[in-house]
Design a protein around this motif. Structure first.
Motif, mmCIF file in Angstrom:
data_model
loop_
_atom_site.group_PDB
_atom_site.id
_atom_site.type_symbol
_atom_site.label_atom_id
_atom_site.label_comp_id
_atom_site.label_asym_id
_atom_site.label_seq_id
_atom_site.Cartn_x
_atom_site.Cartn_y
_atom_site.Cartn_z
ATOM 1 N N ILE A 1 0.846 -1.195 0.000
ATOM 2 C CA ILE A 1 0.000 0.000 0.000
ATOM 3 C C ILE A 1 0.878 1.241 0.000
ATOM 4 O O ILE A 1 0.688 2.158 -0.791
ATOM 5 N N LEU A 2 1.916 1.226 0.841
ATOM 6 C CA LEU A 2 2.822 2.362 0.918
ATOM 7 C C LEU A 2 3.501 2.590 -0.432
ATOM 8 O O LEU A 2 3.548 3.711 -0.943
ATOM 9 N N LEU A 3 3.989 1.491 -1.016
ATOM 10 C CA LEU A 3 4.704 1.590 -2.289
ATOM 11 C C LEU A 3 3.824 2.158 -3.381
ATOM 12 O O LEU A 3 4.235 3.001 -4.162
ATOM 13 N N ARG A 4 2.600 1.645 -3.439
ATOM 14 C CA ARG A 4 1.710 2.089 -4.513
ATOM 15 C C ARG A 4 1.348 3.548 -4.372
ATOM 16 O O ARG A 4 1.307 4.274 -5.357
ATOM 17 N N THR A 5 1.124 3.970 -3.140
ATOM 18 C CA THR A 5 0.795 5.385 -2.924
ATOM 19 C C THR A 5 1.966 6.255 -3.328
ATOM 20 O O THR A 5 1.821 7.244 -4.056
ATOM 21 N N LEU A 6 3.163 5.831 -2.888
ATOM 22 C CA LEU A 6 4.366 6.583 -3.208
ATOM 23 C C LEU A 6 4.554 6.654 -4.729
ATOM 24 O O LEU A 6 4.825 7.724 -5.296
ATOM 25 N N ALA A 7 4.383 5.516 -5.390
ATOM 26 C CA ALA A 7 4.551 5.466 -6.852
ATOM 27 C C ALA A 7 3.569 6.404 -7.528
ATOM 28 O O ALA A 7 3.928 7.138 -8.448
ATOM 29 N N PHE A 8 2.339 6.385 -7.036
ATOM 30 C CA PHE A 8 1.311 7.233 -7.657
ATOM 31 C C PHE A 8 1.665 8.706 -7.516
ATOM 32 O O PHE A 8 1.586 9.468 -8.481
ATOM 33 N N VAL A 9 2.100 9.091 -6.314
ATOM 34 C CA VAL A 9 2.450 10.496 -6.085
ATOM 35 C C VAL A 9 3.616 10.903 -6.987
ATOM 36 O O VAL A 9 3.592 11.946 -7.645
ATOM 37 N N LEU A 10 4.643 10.040 -7.053
ATOM 38 C CA LEU A 10 5.808 10.361 -7.887
ATOM 39 C C LEU A 10 5.413 10.469 -9.356
ATOM 40 O O LEU A 10 5.877 11.351 -10.075
#
Lengths: 298, 306
Positions: A27-36
């Motif tokens: 979940i953390l990774l996906r959110t981070l990826a989306f923001v980037l």
């Protein structure tokens, strides 16, 4: 080529691990990826938005500080004004005819040559194909000077001939691309037609060409984009204003007089518009072509 | 040696048809590639300058280029500077985007379209746009830098120290679409490798270093070498973005191709420029040989890992 065949596998869409429970890392990774991704997208879109914004500005707001992103009022008439400041209609007609001729020549000649390399057996074929592959490595700058000398001896400088005629002689890259595609068309189809007495030209025209519409479209669209945006060839050979393409005309529009940025951006946008429309209409072919060319040429 | 049997009539007919089909390419190859190249090789040993002189000067052009022409070396240095930064940074841009897209984020289609846009937006119009974006006084980049507190932001295309960085930033923007090839590579990495690593308790970052990077390295090396070879031919944008297309300020954007263009079509020293073309061809050839040698090894590695 190895990489290209793996593209766009349906697996990408379906392999979301539905049975597995979400772990917090994911979940953390996906959110981070989306923001980037949003940040990178903003960086990519920002010059384009700045262009549109400038094109719509009244001249009092072009040099405002801090910059104004949404002009007030929106000067739609900038487009008409910019278009009339130089003979852009003339350039547009020139560019359209030139591009159409090159696209036609490229698709026709590359498709014929690719059929020869993919479907017919003749002595020296494999050697010639290696030669074709080797020519893809030759920098265009190496042939530019002797070609110019050749065309000037022929008296072709100052005409569109040096830019159009070579496109009827099957460029290496697109011949290669189509040959790879033709190899995937089952030989049984053409064999069956041959049993019935069909000529190779008939098979090419009636079997191969209709079956390879996607590949031919990729070639056509890539050639369109490349020709529409080409600059060095036109500036080298077209020395009269009535022959200018949009790219050359735009550059002269900029240097001829101290042009205001809102008109320059408005004209630039109009020049790019056909390519942008084609891109959105045929995105799939663009992506495929880019994938193949990037796998081969880097 | 065994004598080859004579071709059957059918075989011969097919051979003739074959040559007819590839004739467009074959003629084009002879007329527009091989012929001109042989001419260019010959011209590189002469003082040919379009008007009349066509005297054999031996290796004089090459000698002058290598030992007597500071602009030759300067242009080569500028081009190498550009390549050394633009190629790895461009690869990094594409790779980062691919890794992010591979996280199955929502909005894939929109992102893919956006990242692909720079590949389509080329030509004079976009170069003019960049001139405007990098405008020292009114361009949004410098306005933003001043907002951040930078008192004297770079003059970009008007400053010899910043003109190449500006071009490198432009190239990174254009490289976003390169994600497509890395994404294909990422999706080709077997899932079970990650699963095994996760079971062993490896963090995503560790997994990236231990699995993704090694599995992607063949693609990255390929792009690196082919990219260098391509970047050696970078120059056309400079015709638009440098003042008068002359490679300024202070020759900081005099790239190899631009110098060759000026010699050939500005000063009409065709023999001299042909020698430059052949030196470029040798450089390209060297990169190709390296790439072919390395790619042989990669294929081997990949075979082992299956």
């Amino acid at each position: 080529m190895r990489q290209a065949s793996k593209l766009e596998t349906p697996e990408t869409q379906t392999r979301l691990p539905k049975v597995r429970r979400w772990n917090p890392w994911q979940i953390l990774l996906r959110t981070l990826a989306f923001v980037l991704l949003c940040i990178i997208s903003a960086a990519i879109l920002f010059p384009a938005l700045w262009m549109i914004s400038t094109a719509l500005k009244p001249d009092t707001q072009v040099y405002a500080s801090p910059p104004i992103w949404i002009p007030d009022p929106l000067m739609w008439e900038n487009f008409a004004k910019a278009w009339s400041l130089a003979p852009f209609t003339r350039y547009f007609i020139n560019t359209s005819l030139f591009t159409l001729a090159v696209v036609f020549g490229t698709v026709l000649s590359c498709s014929l040559a690719a059929y020869g390399f993919a479907k017919l057996r003749f002595p020296g074929r494999d050697f010639l194909f290696v030669v074709l592959l080797a020519t893809m490595m030759i920098p265009g700058m190496v042939t530019m000077i002797p070609q110019f000398i050749l065309f000037s001896k022929l008296g072709w400088v100052g005409t569109y001939l040096p830019l159009v005629v070579p496109s009827f002689f099957a460029g290496a890259f697109f011949t290669f691309l189509l040959r790879q595609f033709y190899l995937t068309i089952p030989t049984e189809l053409s064999e069956a037609a041959k049993m019935d007495g069909a000529s190779d030209f008939w098979i090419w025209r009636r079997v191969i060409v209709p079956l390879s519409a996607p590949a031919l479209s990729t070639v056509a669209i890539f050639t369109f984009e490349g020709t529409w945006n080409s600059y060095v060839g036109p500036i080298l050979y077209l020395n009269k204003e009535e022959l200018y393409t949009l790219q050359v005309g735009l550059q002269f529009f900029r240097t001829a007089s101290e042009v205001q940025w809102q008109y320059l951006m408005a004209a630039s946008l109009l020049v790019m518009l056909p390519v942008i429309i084609i891109f959105f209409a045929f995105q799939r072919y663009f992506v495929e072509g880019a994938a193949i060319s990037s796998a081969v040429k880097g | 040696m065994v004598k080859r049997p004579r071709m059957s009539a059918m075989r011969r007919k097919e051979a003739i048809t074959g040559y007819l089909f590839i004739m467009p390419w074959l003629l084009g190859f002879i007329l527009f590639t091989a012929g001109p190249m042989l001419f260019s090789l010959y011209a590189s040993f002469t003082n040919y300058d379009v008007t009349s002189r066509f005297d054999w000067v031996g290796l004089e052009n090459y000698r002058r280029l290598l030992f007597d022409d500071p602009f030759f070396w300067l242009s080569l240095k500028n081009t190498a500077y550009y390549a050394v930064f633009a190629v790895p940074l461009g690869i990094a841009t594409g790779l980062i985007i691919a890794v992010l897209l591979n996280q199955q984020v929502p909005g894939q289609r929109v992102f893919r379209t956006i990242f692909f846009l720079p590949k389509v937006l080329t030509g004079v119009a976009v170069l003019l746009l960049w001139l405007w974006v990098f405008n020292p006084n009114f361009g949004p980049i410098n306005v933003f830098l001043r907002f951040l507190g930078v008192e004297n932001p770079p003059l970009w295309f008007s400053d010899p120290n910043w003109s190449k960085p500006a071009l490198i930033i432009m190239s990174m923007w254009g490289a976003a679409g390169g994600y497509i090839i890395y994404l294909a590579g990422l999706q080709g990495i077997p899932k079970h490798l990650y699963e095994a690593a996760a079971i062993d308790g490896a963090s995503p970052f560790r997994q990236f270093l231990a699995i993704t990077v090694p599995m992607m390295s063949p693609t990255i090396f390929f792009k690196l070498i082919v990219g260098f070879s391509g970047a050696m031919q970078f120059w056309e944008s400079v015709l638009i973005v440098s003042e008068g297309g002359q490679g300024g300020p202070s020759y900081s954007t005099l790239f190899y191709g631009l110098y060759m263009w000026q010699e050939a079509f500005g000063r009409y020293r065709m023999g001299y420029a042909s020698a430059m073309a052949w030196i470029l061809l040798l450089i390209t050839l060297a990169f190709t040989v390296i790439q072919l040698n390395l790619s042989k090894r990669w294929v081997h590695y990949e075979g082992d890992s299956r």
